[in-house]
Design an enzyme around this catalytic site. Structure first.
Site, PDB file in Angstrom:
ATOM      1  N   LEU A  24       0.818  -1.217   0.000  1.00  0.00           N
ATOM      2  CA  LEU A  24       0.000   0.000   0.000  1.00  0.00           C
ATOM      3  C   LEU A  24       0.853   1.270   0.000  1.00  0.00           C
ATOM      4  CD1 LEU A  24      -2.910  -0.899   2.461  1.00  0.00           C
ATOM      5  CD2 LEU A  24      -2.663  -1.396   0.035  1.00  0.00           C
ATOM      6  N   GLY A  27      -1.382   6.426  -2.813  1.00  0.00           N
ATOM      7  CA  GLY A  27      -2.488   6.318  -3.752  1.00  0.00           C
ATOM      8  C   GLY A  27      -3.616   5.506  -3.127  1.00  0.00           C
ATOM      9  N   HIS A  28      -3.260   4.383  -2.487  1.00  0.00           N
ATOM     10  CA  HIS A  28      -4.277   3.554  -1.822  1.00  0.00           C
ATOM     11  C   HIS A  28      -4.918   4.335  -0.667  1.00  0.00           C
ATOM     12  CE1 HIS A  28      -1.636   0.215  -3.442  1.00  0.00           C
ATOM     13  NE2 HIS A  28      -2.799  -0.054  -3.963  1.00  0.00           N
ATOM     14  N   LYS A 139      -5.397   5.511 -12.602  1.00  0.00           N
ATOM     15  CA  LYS A 139      -4.090   5.392 -13.268  1.00  0.00           C
ATOM     16  C   LYS A 139      -4.171   4.398 -14.423  1.00  0.00           C
ATOM     17  CE  LYS A 139      -0.851   3.858 -10.633  1.00  0.00           C
ATOM     18  NZ  LYS A 139      -0.247   2.577 -10.890  1.00  0.00           N
TER      19      LYS A 139
END
Ligand code: PAF
Length: 280
Positions: A24, A27-28, A139
């Site tokens: 992780l 972004g997560h 993304k």
């Protein structure tokens, strides 16, 4: 997981789901935080899905479940779901997903096996977690579009939410694969964002009609970075349909997939074409 979710749903709780491959990063975290804002309970799954990797990439994928659990909890996750390989793909598992005929680019990307693997695991995870909303980064716009289409076509009762790409200070799109890049490779990978910005700037100046030359310029820039960067696929498409731009496209998506040190990185940026039309 099935029991927990069913009792939560029974008591009227909404469930936000963030499926991940682990490792992780920020972004997560943005996905988890958004899920937390919009749902009563947040479930994060960590499962390295062998069906969407080539063998070596699967074996080398960064794994750190303890670290992931701590990060997910801090970001607001209530439940971490980390099924084993056997639980997801027991002996004899053989179901297949046929990809929808969604956009031509998929054929040229030679990646249909990868996206089939993604759809299989996402469908399984949705059936287990039964989320109200599920959150994915933008993304990989092809992945996002395919998941959305699968959900629509099969009447799956989950709302698919997209979240913008998060970048590091060096503008590199955050990805779990970045952890596998050497310092030198990280430096080389920055060429991807530079190429995207080049194409966007060209099109801002000259409009959608310059897409072909902007794409050619972007490919040329990336080819100059070889062998450190190996261009896999680049396109400028309609952001909504992922098909080639046409007269009425409202937004363009500039997309690159490239191998850096053998790791496949993807990135994209968007350009509002309507705004530009208004200025002219
Ligand atoms: O985007 C990812 O992280 C993966 O493709 C996903 C959606 C978790 C499926 O394994």
């Amino acid at each position: 997981m099935l029991k927990t979710v069913s009792s939560l749903k029974h008591s009227g709780k909404s469930i936000g789901f963030v499926p991940t491959l682990g490792a992780l990063h920020d972004g997560h975290l943005s996905l988890i935080k958004k899920a937390k804002k919009e749902n009563d309970i947040v479930v994060v799954s960590v499962f390295v899905n062998r069906l969407q990797f080539r063998k070596m990439a699967f074996l080398n994928y960064p794994r750190n479940l303890k670290g992931d659990a701590a990060i997910a909890k801090k970001a607001g996750a209530d439940i971490l779901f980390a099924p084993s390989e056997k639980q997801i793909y027991p002996n004899g598992f053989s179901a297949q997903v046929v990809l929808p005929n969604l956009f031509k680019a998929l054929k040229s990307q030679k990646l249909s096996w990868h996206y089939k693997g993604v759809l299989i695991v996402v469908m399984k995870l949705f059936n287990i977690v039964n989320p109200t909303r599920a959150y994915f980064g933008l993304k990989d716009p092809h992945q996002f579009a395919l998941i959305k289409k699968m959900v629509d076509d099969f009447n799956m009762q989950v709302k698919i939410c997209g979240c913008p790409t998060v970048r590091g200070r060096d503008r590199l799109a955050l990805s779990s694969r970045n952890a596998l890049l050497s310092g030198q490779e990280k430096k080389a990978a920055k060429a991807i964002y530079r190429a995207l910005v080049f194409a966007k700037t060209e099109m801002k100046k000259n409009g959608a009609k310059s897409a072909t030359s902007a794409l050619a310029g972007m490919k040329k820039m990336l080819k100059k970075e070889a062998p450190a960067v190996q261009l896999d696929y680049a396109e400028i498409a309609d952001a909504k349909t992922l098909e080639p731009l046409w007269g009425k496209s409202k937004e363009a998506l500039v997309f690159v997939a490239a191998f850096v040190g053998g790791k496949r990185l993807t990135d994209n940026i968007r350009l509002n074409l309507r705004q530009r039309r208004k200025q002219h």
